[in-house]
Design a protein around this motif. Structure first.
Motif, PDB file in Angstrom:
ATOM      1  N   SER A  28       8.853 -19.395 -19.136  1.00 50.55           N
ATOM      2  CA  SER A  28       7.241 -19.815 -18.951  1.00 50.55           C
ATOM      3  C   SER A  28       7.073 -20.288 -17.321  1.00 50.55           C
ATOM      4  O   SER A  28       6.322 -20.120 -16.609  1.00 50.55           O
ATOM      5  N   VAL A  29       8.176 -21.263 -16.999  1.00 45.78           N
ATOM      6  CA  VAL A  29       8.334 -21.770 -16.056  1.00 45.78           C
ATOM      7  C   VAL A  29       8.670 -20.773 -14.720  1.00 45.78           C
ATOM      8  O   VAL A  29       7.987 -20.896 -13.543  1.00 45.78           O
ATOM      9  N   LYS A  30       9.267 -19.794 -14.956  1.00 45.87           N
ATOM     10  CA  LYS A  30       9.541 -18.513 -14.127  1.00 45.87           C
ATOM     11  C   LYS A  30       8.259 -17.919 -13.938  1.00 45.87           C
ATOM     12  O   LYS A  30       8.038 -17.695 -12.629  1.00 45.87           O
ATOM     13  N   LEU A  65       8.813 -29.414 -15.759  1.00 46.31           N
ATOM     14  CA  LEU A  65       9.659 -28.467 -14.941  1.00 46.31           C
ATOM     15  C   LEU A  65       9.304 -27.675 -13.795  1.00 46.31           C
ATOM     16  O   LEU A  65       9.745 -27.657 -12.557  1.00 46.31           O
ATOM     17  N   ASN A  66       8.122 -27.332 -13.982  1.00 40.80           N
ATOM     18  CA  ASN A  66       7.209 -26.646 -12.823  1.00 40.80           C
ATOM     19  C   ASN A  66       7.037 -27.723 -11.654  1.00 40.80           C
ATOM     20  O   ASN A  66       7.256 -27.330 -10.464  1.00 40.80           O
ATOM     21  N   ALA A  67       6.409 -28.813 -11.856  1.00 39.66           N
ATOM     22  CA  ALA A  67       6.223 -29.884 -10.932  1.00 39.66           C
ATOM     23  C   ALA A  67       7.540 -30.247 -10.432  1.00 39.66           C
ATOM     24  O   ALA A  67       7.557 -30.421  -9.076  1.00 39.66           O
ATOM     25  N   GLY A  68       8.465 -30.674 -10.969  1.00 37.71           N
ATOM     26  CA  GLY A  68       9.924 -30.790 -10.800  1.00 37.71           C
ATOM     27  C   GLY A  68      10.464 -29.858  -9.735  1.00 37.71           C
ATOM     28  O   GLY A  68      10.975 -30.106  -8.857  1.00 37.71           O
ATOM     29  N   LEU A  69      10.148 -28.655 -10.011  1.00 41.29           N
ATOM     30  CA  LEU A  69      10.718 -27.201  -9.275  1.00 41.29           C
ATOM     31  C   LEU A  69      10.104 -27.424  -7.792  1.00 41.29           C
ATOM     32  O   LEU A  69      10.572 -27.569  -6.874  1.00 41.29           O
ATOM     33  N   VAL A 102      10.299 -29.184  -1.863  1.00 35.98           N
ATOM     34  CA  VAL A 102       9.813 -29.883  -0.801  1.00 35.98           C
ATOM     35  C   VAL A 102      10.675 -30.897  -0.320  1.00 35.98           C
ATOM     36  O   VAL A 102      10.910 -31.445   0.930  1.00 35.98           O
ATOM     37  N   PHE A 103      11.140 -31.816  -1.456  1.00 35.52           N
ATOM     38  CA  PHE A 103      12.072 -32.781  -1.246  1.00 35.52           C
ATOM     39  C   PHE A 103      13.375 -32.452  -0.456  1.00 35.52           C
ATOM     40  O   PHE A 103      13.859 -33.195   0.531  1.00 35.52           O
TER      41      PHE A 103
END
Length: 265
Positions: free
Chosen positions: A19-21, A118-122, A127-128
């Motif tokens: 789902s994340v992918k 996980l999506n927000a973390g990716l 960016v970071f």
């Protein structure tokens, strides 16, 4: 209870990763610049705020004398806030947005908040990482103090997902919650010392802003990345305690209302 939820999520790890992918790929599909928009949007905000506020605020930052240092201060807070706001903004609508999936498939509902994190973390990691590369190239990398970012990040994620789960469940039964939080997040941003330092505020306003749990979290990032020192762990203690309480309350609310949510969707 918590162990059972973790076990359920682990058993469906293939579903979560897939789902994340898919979501990451679909977000920038048919876009000429693709994932570059992930960088352009926060970069534009940083440029605008730096141009507007740098001359005014850099004189109020202890030990900060250059426009570049103020930009680093601003990035440390802005990227942290963007990660927090994305989790909250998406968590409050997660069960509504995935109503068809919830009704058609039988899977642990706890997978949905995990997918959001996980999506927000990716996005945050991408960016970071570019921000860290900039710190290295410009000679402003904080050195050993950088390692303190990881416990602070854990506190932030726990606080975000705990609050996000509560809002997500409540929004199923009370649809005004999602609308209200959009307004709250706008005020919350300006009540967090991202654009301005705490010492720029009058005493009464500073005491009020210090009650904001995101103040200590954002300030921890700024201490590490701008000043190259460990954060004030005592100031982070209330945010840590609140994060644990919210996670526990969120799991309890989710467990009790998960069956009813299907009827409300």
């Amino acid at each position: 209870m918590a162990i059972g939820l973790v076990r359920s999520a682990w058993n469906y790890r293939g579903f979560i990763i897939g789902s994340v992918k898919r979501e990451f790929q679909s977000r920038y599909r048919n876009s000429m610049l693709g994932a570059a928009w992930m960088i352009i949007n926060p970069l534009a905000m940083i440029v605008v705020y730096t141009v507007i506020f740098s001359q005014m605020m850099r004189t109020r930052l202890p030990g900060v004398e250059s426009h570049l240092a103020y930009s680093i201060y601003l990035c440390a807070g802005a990227f942290t806030w963007a990660f927090f706001a994305e989790i909250i903004g998406r968590s409050q609508n997660v069960f509504l947005d995935q109503a068809n999936l919830i009704k058609k498939l039988n899977f642990p509902r706890i997978c949905l908040p995990i997918i959001i994190v996980l999506n927000a973390g990716l996005n945050f990691v991408i960016v970071f990482s570019l921000f860290v590369a900039f710190l290295l190239v410009s000679g402003n990398f904080p050195g050993w103090a950088f390692g303190w970012l990881f416990p602070v990040l854990v506190i932030q994620i726990a606080f975000s997902i705990g609050l996000g789960m509560i809002l997500g469940v409540l929004n199923v039964f009370f649809r005004d919650v999602g609308q209200l939080m959009g307004v709250v997040l706008q005020f919350w941003f300006w009540l967090t010392p991202i654009v301005y330092p705490l010492n720029a505020l009058p005493d009464l306003a500073r005491k009020a802003v210090e009650l904001n749990p995101m103040t200590s979290i954002v300030s921890a990032y700024q201490d590490i990345l701008v000043r190259g020192r460990a954060p004030d762990w005592m100031s982070l203690a209330p945010a840590t305690a609140l994060a644990l309480v919210l996670c526990f309350a969120g799991m309890q609310l989710f467990r009790k209302r998960s069956g009813e949510m299907v009827d409300e969707l």
